[in-house]
Motif scaffolding. Structure first.
Motif, PDB file in Angstrom:
ATOM      1  N   ARG A  42      -7.549   3.679   1.082  1.00  0.00           N
ATOM      2  CA  ARG A  42      -6.586   3.812   2.149  1.00  0.00           C
ATOM      3  C   ARG A  42      -5.516   4.808   2.315  1.00  0.00           C
ATOM      4  O   ARG A  42      -4.782   4.835   3.138  1.00  0.00           O
TER       5      ARG A  42
ATOM      6  N   GLU B  26      -1.189   7.658   4.298  1.00  0.00           N
ATOM      7  CA  GLU B  26      -1.871   6.503   4.628  1.00  0.00           C
ATOM      8  C   GLU B  26      -2.570   6.264   5.968  1.00  0.00           C
ATOM      9  O   GLU B  26      -2.303   7.005   6.768  1.00  0.00           O
TER      10      GLU B  26
ATOM     11  N   GLU C 239       0.761  -1.291  -0.060  1.00  0.00           N
ATOM     12  CA  GLU C 239      -0.035   0.012  -0.049  1.00  0.00           C
ATOM     13  C   GLU C 239       0.834   1.211   0.085  1.00  0.00           C
ATOM     14  O   GLU C 239       0.446   2.270  -0.276  1.00  0.00           O
TER      15      GLU C 239
END
Length: 234
Positions: free
Chosen positions: A215, A190, A39
């Motif tokens: 996210r 994040e 991510e």
């Protein structure tokens, strides 16, 4: 795509350092420093895409820089970017500086040490930054002591522990970033699953940003004194 072992132990005496592939670069890892996740690569590529669209020199800050993965990944993809990385601990700052050296990006990437934006004191970056990126700790202290305790087996608590609700660093980041961003500058960071409403509330309370994305939050500082309360989920 990330390639590597999430339980790497960094340098071993007499052996080459362990590396992880992040974005389009190879980074050295070390004990006591967070291993980059997928991510975070999404965050880095999103940041680089925004900067490439502008096609002009950009000043970027990577707050909580860890190994320097975001700072260096962005600098490698965006030749017009100058990036300041900042972190608190001796081990992370030393590792980030080694990675800057090994990638020969010392003319455009600078690593500073201190508590969040205090690390940038004297750099002349107030209201001069085009983009701030951050991968802050976002797991609550109670979760780290229960179902997420396994994360601490090989990585440092400070990389994960976001305080009682997991957003302690986010609160400071969102508030303190305003002083450094240019009007129209970007803040990308994040946050954890289920923290979208908390993050939206923090942004709205600041009244200095427009829009966001879970996210990874992608928000832009407004030029005027007021902010639209807009939160889009995709």
């Amino acid at each position: 795509m990330l390639q590597g072992d999430n339980h790497l132990d960094g340098r071993t005496e007499g052996r080459a350092p362990r590396l992880v592939h992040f974005m389009d670069i190879d980074l050295e890892l070390a004990p006591g420093v967070l291993v980059p996740r997928e991510e975070t690569e999404l965050l880095g590529r999103t940041a680089a895409a925004i900067l490439r669209e502008t096609a002009r020199p950009a000043t970027v800050v990577d707050m909580c820089c860890g190994s320097g993965n975001l700072a260096l990944g962005i600098a490698a993809e965006v030749p017009l970017a100058r990036v300041w990385g900042a972190d608190l601990t001796d081990s992370t700052v030393a590792l980030a500086r080694r990675n800057v050296e090994r990638l020969a990006l010392g003319d455009r990437v600078f690593v500073r040490q201190g508590d969040l934006f205090a690390a940038l004191a004297g750099e002349g970056l107030e209201e001069a930054v085009d983009m701030i990126v951050c991968n802050p700790p976002y797991i609550s202290t109670s979760r780290l002591e229960s179902d997420s305790a396994h994360l601490l087996a090989s990585e440092p608590r400070e990389a994960f522990d976001g305080g009682p609700y997991g957003i302690s660093i986010h609160q400071r980041l969102i508030r303190e970033a305003v002083a450094f961003l240019k009007p129209g500058g970007w803040l990308l960071f994040e946050f954890g699953e289920g923290q979208d409403r908390q993050t939206a509330a923090l942004l709205a309370r600041t009244k200095a940003y427009d829009a966001g994305k879970p996210r990874v939050a992608r928000v832009r500082r407004l030029a005027g004194p007021t902010a639209a309360a807009d939160w889009e989920i995709r």
